[in-house]
Enzyme design. Structure first.
Site, PDB file in Angstrom:
ATOM      1  N   HIS A 167       1.029   1.556  -5.650  1.00 59.59           N
ATOM      2  CA  HIS A 167      -0.401   0.896  -5.773  1.00 59.59           C
ATOM      3  C   HIS A 167      -1.410   2.284  -6.074  1.00 59.59           C
ATOM      4  O   HIS A 167      -2.251   1.907  -6.870  1.00 59.59           O
ATOM      5  CB  HIS A 167      -0.480   0.465  -4.532  1.00 59.59           C
ATOM      6  CG  HIS A 167      -1.997  -0.040  -4.371  1.00 59.59           C
ATOM      7  ND1 HIS A 167      -2.578  -1.116  -4.901  1.00 59.59           N
ATOM      8  CD2 HIS A 167      -2.845   0.227  -3.473  1.00 59.59           C
ATOM      9  CE1 HIS A 167      -3.756  -1.175  -4.564  1.00 59.59           C
ATOM     10  NE2 HIS A 167      -4.187  -0.318  -3.714  1.00 59.59           N
ATOM     11  N   PHE A 200      -6.975 -16.802  -4.238  1.00 66.64           N
ATOM     12  CA  PHE A 200      -7.321 -15.376  -4.396  1.00 66.64           C
ATOM     13  C   PHE A 200      -8.072 -15.038  -5.657  1.00 66.64           C
ATOM     14  O   PHE A 200      -9.061 -14.360  -5.820  1.00 66.64           O
ATOM     15  CB  PHE A 200      -6.219 -14.620  -3.973  1.00 66.64           C
ATOM     16  CG  PHE A 200      -6.358 -12.993  -4.347  1.00 66.64           C
ATOM     17  CD1 PHE A 200      -7.281 -12.198  -3.555  1.00 66.64           C
ATOM     18  CD2 PHE A 200      -5.602 -12.224  -5.284  1.00 66.64           C
ATOM     19  CE1 PHE A 200      -7.278 -10.973  -3.714  1.00 66.64           C
ATOM     20  CE2 PHE A 200      -5.949 -10.903  -5.504  1.00 66.64           C
ATOM     21  CZ  PHE A 200      -6.760 -10.011  -4.676  1.00 66.64           C
ATOM     22  N   HIS A 238      -7.503   7.032  -2.652  1.00 67.66           N
ATOM     23  CA  HIS A 238      -8.219   5.469  -2.088  1.00 67.66           C
ATOM     24  C   HIS A 238      -7.532   4.951  -0.931  1.00 67.66           C
ATOM     25  O   HIS A 238      -7.852   4.493   0.070  1.00 67.66           O
ATOM     26  CB  HIS A 238      -8.617   4.652  -2.977  1.00 67.66           C
ATOM     27  CG  HIS A 238      -7.616   3.493  -3.438  1.00 67.66           C
ATOM     28  ND1 HIS A 238      -6.613   3.963  -4.238  1.00 67.66           N
ATOM     29  CD2 HIS A 238      -7.538   2.496  -3.148  1.00 67.66           C
ATOM     30  CE1 HIS A 238      -5.856   2.982  -4.483  1.00 67.66           C
ATOM     31  NE2 HIS A 238      -6.302   1.792  -3.561  1.00 67.66           N
ATOM     32  N   ASP A 239      -5.999   5.069  -0.958  1.00 74.01           N
ATOM     33  CA  ASP A 239      -5.216   4.411   0.113  1.00 74.01           C
ATOM     34  C   ASP A 239      -4.158   5.376   0.828  1.00 74.01           C
ATOM     35  O   ASP A 239      -3.226   5.010   1.090  1.00 74.01           O
ATOM     36  CB  ASP A 239      -4.590   3.157  -0.489  1.00 74.01           C
ATOM     37  CG  ASP A 239      -5.347   1.843  -0.192  1.00 74.01           C
ATOM     38  OD1 ASP A 239      -6.217   2.019   0.566  1.00 74.01           O
ATOM     39  OD2 ASP A 239      -4.983   0.926  -1.084  1.00 74.01           O
ATOM     40  N   GLN A 275      -2.637 -17.689  -4.316  1.00 69.01           N
ATOM     41  CA  GLN A 275      -2.708 -16.702  -5.436  1.00 69.01           C
ATOM     42  C   GLN A 275      -3.901 -17.419  -6.143  1.00 69.01           C
ATOM     43  O   GLN A 275      -4.790 -16.756  -6.668  1.00 69.01           O
ATOM     44  CB  GLN A 275      -1.728 -16.378  -6.062  1.00 69.01           C
ATOM     45  CG  GLN A 275      -0.838 -15.243  -5.588  1.00 69.01           C
ATOM     46  CD  GLN A 275      -1.546 -14.327  -5.316  1.00 69.01           C
ATOM     47  OE1 GLN A 275      -2.104 -13.644  -5.962  1.00 69.01           O
ATOM     48  NE2 GLN A 275      -1.360 -13.623  -4.033  1.00 69.01           N
ATOM     49  N   ASP A 296      -8.864  -1.847  -7.631  1.00 73.79           N
ATOM     50  CA  ASP A 296      -8.002  -1.801  -6.304  1.00 73.79           C
ATOM     51  C   ASP A 296      -7.487  -3.186  -6.162  1.00 73.79           C
ATOM     52  O   ASP A 296      -6.223  -3.235  -5.752  1.00 73.79           O
ATOM     53  CB  ASP A 296      -8.993  -1.269  -5.355  1.00 73.79           C
ATOM     54  CG  ASP A 296      -8.346  -1.180  -3.935  1.00 73.79           C
ATOM     55  OD1 ASP A 296      -7.045  -0.844  -3.867  1.00 73.79           O
ATOM     56  OD2 ASP A 296      -8.820  -1.282  -2.773  1.00 73.79           O
ATOM     57  N   HIS A 343       0.968  -1.266   0.054  1.00 75.14           N
ATOM     58  CA  HIS A 343       0.018   0.037  -0.077  1.00 75.14           C
ATOM     59  C   HIS A 343       0.955   1.240   0.029  1.00 75.14           C
ATOM     60  O   HIS A 343       1.055   2.019   0.899  1.00 75.14           O
ATOM     61  CB  HIS A 343      -0.944  -0.013   1.206  1.00 75.14           C
ATOM     62  CG  HIS A 343      -2.094  -1.004   1.397  1.00 75.14           C
ATOM     63  ND1 HIS A 343      -1.875  -2.172   1.814  1.00 75.14           N
ATOM     64  CD2 HIS A 343      -3.218  -1.113   0.407  1.00 75.14           C
ATOM     65  CE1 HIS A 343      -3.016  -2.958   1.485  1.00 75.14           C
ATOM     66  NE2 HIS A 343      -3.741  -2.241   0.827  1.00 75.14           N
TER      67      HIS A 343
END
Length: 682
Positions: A256, A463, A296-297, A460, A408, A252
């Protein structure tokens, strides 16, 4: 008052001569001429001649600039004299003078209003009847709404004005570079319109400001500088400040933020250029989306919301344990904007207001909370179903929220090398959080525990299959062919991880990945992980269709009750016996006429039963006797196209209600039914 009038050229002949000579001298100085009277007289003289007005020597000898100079001096002097006269005793002020002053001021306001409209009219480029309406809106002239139709006309007018502005803005962009473009040296050339054209890691090495450069490239390419009221230099300063608040985290971080901003823009631009979606998105929508992606982060502390809540962090207390980080990102960004004393969302269009854009930004950023992941997908899918997959009828905010959320979590949609790097960085950040939890005496989830975390390939695969894929496939329903390039990257990455999982290979091809895996010390391929939560199973295990589950995670997909030894597997999902039977009936219902199981399409009747397409007659409009496809109006068992549902007397569409006769038959508008009732006996 006589002295004041004489000074400004409104009194005696001597004063008039002095005013004329001053005006002529000022005009010569500003125009740089030789003092030829013919040059000075042409503007005013020609103006009067064209309009049939009587021209006076004073008017003929004054240019526009001289007249404005005289008007300015007259206004300043008049205000000074009147203020001095009105500050005395009220009884000493002549009421007639006050009344006359008010009348003169009203007359001046009318005249200057005409001048202001003329000046504004010159800024409305091109022909068009909307120019006067735009001037009224610009000057704050509002008219009361008398009906829903008048509101709709106002919205349509504003839409036409925005499109007119966009058309001429684009023309000016094509004709040459705008002087207001953000230019910063050294700037790198970014191909933001290509999915494979951006590598934020490379940009960061070259500039150390990837987010600022990506945001600037979007801003310049799309001409948002002409849309915003804020000076480009101020926007550049703000973006540098936002990027400076991104922390040096493995995942983050500012890279990113840049990657998500770039991905969100690409997906937005693919929708915007679709011929079927023409006019759906505007430049104002892009401004809100790009700003949301960039912030956003911001200031992310490299831990999850759950960590902040469990440790009773001050942020969790401030935001009541709900979307803690997302609220913090928004508050940090808007606070920074307030400290810099500007509003990036202020724009030059008549609508929507900046407060509305702020609300949309808040909704989009809050939707990046992973707690809302499933509900976000379901709401988007249900909205598409309601619109019969007509994306142009979709609620814009619903679209924007899912689009930003996909951007995102969408690094699996990137090329293989970039996706590998992000995967290793994310794993490293998760494991670092697990270390902190152990230091605090907390038990981390298996995904965050260096001793229990699954191999990167296995993690992964889970995910991509269970988090990214459902979200991406749902968005693909709206993107259409625009999803081809990201989808090909996703399929390639999924095959890569599946191959590595089968071969027992680790993703140690990047420095970050090698470091994170070496720090674990070991990987046991015989360990069992839950198919739902992806955590290590240390104890009792439930197995179904080759998958393993914690006992607490082995639940029915329908009612979410814990499953016992008796369960049903339907379409690779686990159900209890009642839910499984109901799911099978819903998927393959029985036709109420032929009593056969329906494998394909079917229709639901008003009584709740189902009928196959072979047994169901084709729906036909009662009015025009043509087949009905899509939505229709059902009135007393008869079906109509929306356009055909009209009064059977005057043929007017029944938008404001339908009336029947005393027996309940017929279709009438209010007027025709009233006339018919007047003819009925009694």
């Amino acid at each position: 008052m006589g002295n004041v009038c004489s000074f400004v050229g409104l009194g005696s002949d001597d004063a008039r001569f002095k005013g004329r000579s001053d005006a002529r001298t000022l005009a010569r100085r500003r125009q740089g001429d030789s003092g030829d009277p013919a040059t000075l007289d042409s503007n005013a003289g020609d103006f009067c001649a064209k309009r049939g007005l009587q021209s006076t020597p004073l008017l003929e000898e004054c240019t526009l600039e001289a007249a404005l100079e005289t008007l300015d001096a007259s206004a300043n002097m008049a205000v000074t004299i009147f203020n001095a006269g009105l500050q005395g005793d009220h009884a000493s002020v002549d009421p007639e003078v006050v009344r006359h002053a008010a009348e003169v001021l009203r007359r001046i306001r009318r005249q200057t209003g005409v001048l202001e409209r003329s000046l504004l009219r010159r800024t409305w480029r091109g022909d068009g009847a909307d120019g006067d309406q735009w001037i009224d809106m610009h000057m704050g002239i509002r008219r009361r709404f008398t009906s829903i139709a008048s509101i709709a006309k106002k919205v349509q007018l504003e839409s036409r004005i925005v499109k007119h502005w966009q058309h001429y803005t684009n023309m000016s962009k094509r004709s040459g570079p705008s002087p207001n473009l953000i230019v910063e040296t050294p700037m790198v050339t970014l191909n933001i319109d290509a999915w494979r054209g951006i590598d934020v890691f490379k940009i960061d090495k070259e500039t150390n400001q990837p987010l600022t450069h990506v945001f600037t490239a979007i801003f310049n390419t799309r001409g948002l500088d002409a849309l915003c009221k804020t000076k480009p230099s101020k926007i550049m300063e703000y973006m540098r400040a936002v990027e400076g608040k991104y922390l040096e985290n493995p995942y983050h971080n500012r890279m990113h933020g840049a990657d998500v901003t770039c991905a969100a823009f690409y997906l937005w631009s693919q929708v915007e250029k679709d011929p079927n979606m023409k006019g759906y998105f505007t430049s104002i929508d892009l401004l809100a989306l790009t700003f949301s992606a960039a912030i956003h982060d911001v200031a992310h502390p490299a831990v999850t919301n759950d960590f902040l809540v469990k440790t009773h962090n001050s942020l969790a207390l401030r935001y009541n344990d709900k979307s803690v980080l997302e609220n913090m990102h928004l508050a940090t960004s808007f606070q920074l904007m307030r400290d810099m004393d500007f509003n990036l969302l202020d724009h030059n269009c008549p609508s929507p207001p900046s407060a509305s854009l702020r609300s949309r930004v808040i909704e989009m950023v809050l939707a990046t909370d992973m707690v809302l992941h499933k509900s976000l997908i379901e709401s988007f899918a249900s909205a598409l179903d309601f619109c019969d997959d007509r994306v142009q009828d979709l609620d814009k905010l619903v679209f924007e929220k899912l689009l930003l959320h996909v951007a995102d979590i969408g690094h699996p949609l990137r090329t293989r090398a970039i996706h590998r790097e992000w995967s290793a960085r994310c794993t490293e950040e998760f494991l670092a959080q697990g270390d902190r939890e152990k230091e605090l005496g907390l038990q981390p989830m298996a995904l965050f525990d260096r001793e229990k975390a699954p191999p990167l390939a296995k993690g992964q695969v889970g995910f991509l299959n269970f988090v990214v894929k459902p979200c991406w496939t749902t968005l693909c329903r709206a993107l259409g062919q625009a999803a081809e390039m990201p989808s090909s990257c996703f399929d390639s990455n999924l095959r890569m991880w599946e191959d590595e999982e089968k071969n027992g290979e680790l993703s140690a091809n990047t420095p970050a990945g090698r470091k994170s895996f070496e720090s674990r010390g070991r990987v046991n391929s015989s360990e069992i992980f839950c198919d739902v939560c992806s955590q290590y199973i240390d104890g009792a295990v439930a197995k179904a269709a080759g998958r393993s589950y914690h006992i607490s995670c082995f639940k029915c997909e329908g009612c979410h009750a814990l499953l016992s030894s008796a369960f049903v597997i339907f379409e690779e999902r686990n159900y209890c016996i009642p839910c499984g039977n109901r799911k099978e009936r819903e998927t393959h219902p029985e036709c109420c006429k032929c009593k056969k199981s329906i494998e394909g399409l079917y229709k639901k009747l008003p009584d709740g039963s189902t009928i196959c397409t072979d047994c169901s007659p084709q729906d036909v409009c009662t009015e025009c006797n043509t087949p009905i496809s899509g939505k229709y109006i059902d009135f007393h068992g008869e079906r109509f196209h929306k356009d055909c549902f009209s009064c059977q007397v005057c043929k007017m569409e029944l938008n404001e209600g339908v009336f029947t006769d005393e027996t309940g038959a017929g279709r009438y508008c209010r007027s025709c039914r009233t006339k018919q009732a007047a003819k009925e006996p009694g």
